[in-house]
Design a protein around this motif. Structure first.
Motif, short mmCIF file in Angstrom:
data_model
loop_
_atom_site.label_atom_id
_atom_site.label_comp_id
_atom_site.label_asym_id
_atom_site.label_seq_id
_atom_site.Cartn_x
_atom_site.Cartn_y
_atom_site.Cartn_z
N GLU A 9 0.84 -1.19 0.00
CA GLU A 9 0.00 0.00 0.00
C GLU A 9 0.87 1.24 0.00
OE1 GLU A 9 -2.17 -0.57 3.64
OE2 GLU A 9 -3.81 -1.57 2.59
N VAL A 10 0.34 2.32 -0.55
CA VAL A 10 0.99 3.63 -0.46
C VAL A 10 0.20 4.44 0.56
CG1 VAL A 10 2.01 3.65 -2.75
CG2 VAL A 10 -0.29 4.47 -2.45
N LEU A 11 0.90 5.25 1.30
CA LEU A 11 0.25 6.07 2.31
C LEU A 11 -0.05 7.44 1.71
CD1 LEU A 11 -0.78 6.24 5.17
CD2 LEU A 11 1.50 6.95 5.89
N LEU A 12 -1.31 7.72 1.52
CA LEU A 12 -1.77 8.99 0.97
C LEU A 12 -2.38 9.82 2.09
CD1 LEU A 12 -3.54 7.60 -2.24
CD2 LEU A 12 -1.25 8.55 -2.05
N PRO A 13 -2.59 11.11 1.86
CA PRO A 13 -3.21 11.94 2.90
C PRO A 13 -4.57 11.40 3.36
CG PRO A 13 -2.30 13.33 1.16
CD PRO A 13 -2.17 11.90 0.70
N THR A 14 -5.26 10.68 2.47
CA THR A 14 -6.56 10.12 2.83
C THR A 14 -6.44 8.77 3.51
OG1 THR A 14 -6.74 9.15 0.62
CG2 THR A 14 -7.75 11.31 0.95
N GLY A 15 -5.21 8.25 3.62
CA GLY A 15 -4.98 6.96 4.26
C GLY A 15 -4.30 5.98 3.31
N PRO A 16 -4.08 4.74 3.77
CA PRO A 16 -3.41 3.75 2.93
C PRO A 16 -4.26 3.38 1.71
CG PRO A 16 -3.75 2.91 5.16
CD PRO A 16 -4.38 4.24 5.09
N HIS A 17 -3.57 3.18 0.58
CA HIS A 17 -4.25 2.85 -0.66
C HIS A 17 -3.48 1.71 -1.34
CE1 HIS A 17 -7.08 3.83 -3.85
NE2 HIS A 17 -6.10 3.67 -4.71
N PRO A 18 -4.16 0.63 -1.77
CA PRO A 18 -3.44 -0.49 -2.39
C PRO A 18 -2.77 -0.08 -3.70
CG PRO A 18 -5.81 -0.79 -2.62
CD PRO A 18 -5.60 0.41 -1.76
N VAL A 19 -1.56 -0.58 -3.93
CA VAL A 19 -0.86 -0.32 -5.18
C VAL A 19 -1.54 -1.07 -6.32
CG1 VAL A 19 1.33 -0.62 -6.42
CG2 VAL A 19 1.34 0.16 -4.06
N MET A 20 -1.88 -2.33 -6.07
CA MET A 20 -2.58 -3.14 -7.07
C MET A 20 -3.70 -3.93 -6.39
SD MET A 20 0.22 -4.71 -9.69
CE MET A 20 -0.96 -4.97 -11.00
N THR A 21 -4.75 -4.19 -7.15
CA THR A 21 -5.82 -5.08 -6.72
C THR A 21 -6.03 -6.06 -7.86
OG1 THR A 21 -6.83 -3.31 -5.44
CG2 THR A 21 -8.20 -5.22 -5.89
N GLY A 22 -5.56 -7.29 -7.66
CA GLY A 22 -5.59 -8.26 -8.75
C GLY A 22 -4.61 -7.82 -9.83
N SER A 23 -5.09 -7.66 -11.04
CA SER A 23 -4.22 -7.19 -12.13
C SER A 23 -4.45 -5.72 -12.44
CB SER A 23 -4.47 -8.02 -13.39
OG SER A 23 -5.81 -7.87 -13.83
N GLU A 24 -5.30 -5.07 -11.65
CA GLU A 24 -5.61 -3.65 -11.85
C GLU A 24 -4.75 -2.78 -10.94
OE1 GLU A 24 -7.82 -2.49 -14.15
OE2 GLU A 24 -7.97 -4.60 -14.77
N TRP A 25 -4.28 -1.67 -11.46
CA TRP A 25 -3.49 -0.73 -10.68
C TRP A 25 -4.40 0.11 -9.81
CZ3 TRP A 25 1.72 -0.68 -10.35
CH2 TRP A 25 2.41 -1.45 -11.28
N GLY A 26 -4.19 0.08 -8.51
CA GLY A 26 -4.94 0.92 -7.58
C GLY A 26 -4.28 2.28 -7.44
N TYR A 27 -3.01 2.35 -7.81
CA TYR A 27 -2.23 3.59 -7.77
C TYR A 27 -1.56 3.72 -9.13
CZ TYR A 27 0.63 7.26 -5.70
OH TYR A 27 1.23 8.45 -5.40
N PRO A 28 -2.29 4.22 -10.15
CA PRO A 28 -1.82 4.21 -11.53
C PRO A 28 -0.53 5.00 -11.77
CG PRO A 28 -3.99 5.27 -11.36
CD PRO A 28 -3.61 4.78 -10.00
N GLU A 29 -0.16 5.90 -10.87
CA GLU A 29 1.07 6.66 -11.05
C GLU A 29 2.30 5.75 -11.10
OE1 GLU A 29 -1.40 7.40 -9.06
OE2 GLU A 29 -1.96 9.47 -9.46
N LEU A 30 2.20 4.55 -10.53
CA LEU A 30 3.33 3.61 -10.51
C LEU A 30 3.35 2.67 -11.72
CD1 LEU A 30 3.38 2.61 -6.75
CD2 LEU A 30 5.05 4.00 -7.96
N LYS A 31 2.33 2.71 -12.53
CA LYS A 31 2.19 1.76 -13.63
C LYS A 31 3.42 1.71 -14.54
CE LYS A 31 -1.05 0.32 -17.17
NZ LYS A 31 -2.37 0.54 -17.74
N HIS A 32 4.02 2.84 -14.83
CA HIS A 32 5.18 2.89 -15.72
C HIS A 32 6.46 3.31 -14.98
CE1 HIS A 32 2.68 2.12 -19.18
NE2 HIS A 32 1.83 3.04 -18.73
N ASP A 33 6.44 3.27 -13.66
CA ASP A 33 7.60 3.63 -12.85
C ASP A 33 8.26 2.35 -12.33
OD1 ASP A 33 9.48 4.72 -11.16
OD2 ASP A 33 8.07 5.98 -10.06
N THR A 34 9.06 1.73 -13.21
CA THR A 34 9.66 0.44 -12.90
C THR A 34 10.57 0.50 -11.68
OG1 THR A 34 9.59 -0.07 -15.25
CG2 THR A 34 10.99 -1.47 -13.89
N VAL A 35 11.35 1.56 -11.54
CA VAL A 35 12.29 1.68 -10.43
C VAL A 35 11.54 1.70 -9.09
CG1 VAL A 35 14.04 3.15 -9.35
CG2 VAL A 35 14.05 2.81 -11.83
#
Length: 69
Positions: A9-35
């Protein structure tokens, strides 16, 4: 990688948010950020295995070959 990111999970101001749920990106900003994704995967693996190897971990030193057990 997907399995690890499904447990991360990533910690956002609104609280923890899953990076992925199944094969879907819950935090799309990381989708192309391989590092950043690789860093998250390594942190997840390290956290999951912490304590598994007892006193020997990544910071432990190998035994001196000149001493007997």
């Amino acid at each position: 990688m997907t399995s690890c990111l499904n447990h991360t999970e990533v910690l956002l101001p609104t609280g923890p948010h899953p990076v992925m749920t199944g094969s879907e990106w819950g935090y799309p900003e990381l989708k192309h950020d391989t590092v950043s994704c690789m860093k998250l995967v390594l942190e997840e693996i390290t956290w999951a295995l912490e304590g598994f190897f007892g006193d020997g971990g990544p910071d432990s030193q190998p035994a001196d070959a000149t001493t007997s057990p």
